[in-house]
Scaffold this active site. Structure first.
Site, PDB file in Angstrom:
ATOM      1  CB  SER A 186      -2.336   2.665  -4.007  1.00  0.00           C
ATOM      2  OG  SER A 186      -1.087   2.562  -3.353  1.00  0.00           O
TER       3      SER A 186
ATOM      4  CB  ALA B 187      -0.905  -0.004   1.232  1.00  0.00           C
ATOM      5  CG  ASP B 188       2.847   4.944  -1.385  1.00  0.00           C
ATOM      6  OD1 ASP B 188       3.835   4.707  -0.673  1.00  0.00           O
ATOM      7  OD2 ASP B 188       2.633   6.058  -1.895  1.00  0.00           O
ATOM      8  CB  THR B 189      -1.110   7.041   1.973  1.00  0.00           C
ATOM      9  OG1 THR B 189      -1.806   5.823   2.247  1.00  0.00           O
ATOM     10  CG2 THR B 189      -2.091   8.199   2.144  1.00  0.00           C
TER      11      THR B 189
END
Length: 204
Positions: free
Chosen positions: A121, A84-86
């Site tokens: 994501s 995940a990434d933000t």
């Protein structure tokens, strides 16, 4: 729900405490692995594309790490890897982790009485079948005025220096200053539950 009885294993490809907490809340047992990637080497103009590309790069790094360990006891169960990434988007500009206290201070002053968005994501890989898919979720956050003394307390404490855009909404000092959240807090904290569930189902 007894998560241990699930027919698949989950690896969370993140060291984020918030993401661990959210995945545990969802009822899953999981192992944790982290990817050391040079996030700055991946550049995209569009935040939605950037977060998916970063999550995919993290997944690739972890998968190659697992392959080099090669201790995959070949059982029949699938292993699902969640990466995940933000990022934070403010007035159309992508913000990652603040590079200094000064930058964190500027970021928070910008949000005061204004708004920002988070784009998070999730990228799920099924290590057995080779399925891979990522998607994103966007949340808008509107703030009341954030007093300078609150900003200074947050900077002294340091958490804001390690989060995208220096933006946290679950912190006791910030929570009362959040006017409105259009979307879900789990997404702001880095792991949108509904999206994660959907991708896990698709991966199986």
């Amino acid at each position: 729900m007894a998560a241990n009885s699930s027919p698949f294993k989950i690896i969370l490809g993140s060291s984020s405490v918030a993401r661990r907490k959210i995945l545990a809340e969802m009822g899953y047992d999981f192992a944790i692995m982290t990817a050391d990637i040079d996030e700055k080497s991946i550049r995209k103009e569009i935040p939605e594309e950037l977060v998916v590309a970063l999550a995919e790069a993290k997944a690739e790094a972890i998968i190659s790490k697992l392959e080099s360990l090669d201790n995959q006891n070949k059982d029949d169960n699938a292993t699902l890897l969640i990466a995940a990434d933000t990022v934070v988007v403010y007035e159309g500009v992508i913000r990652e982790k603040p590079s200094s206290k000064e930058e964190a201070r500027k970021f928070m002053k910008d949000y005061s009485g204004g708004q920002a968005a988070t784009v998070s994501s999730v990228f799920v890989s099924n290590l057995k079948t080779g399925f891979r898919k990522g998607d994103w979720d966007r949340v808008e956050i509107h703030f009341h005025e954030i007093p300078d003394d609150v900003i200074e307390k947050l900077i002294d404490e340091g958490t804001v220096l390690y989060v995208a855009g220096g933006l946290i909404i679950e912190h006791p000092l910030i929570l009362p200053l959040v006017k409105k959240v259009v979307g879900t807090t789990d997404s702001v904290m880095g792991l949108p539950k509904a999206l994660t569930e959907r991708l896990l189902k698709e991966a199986l």
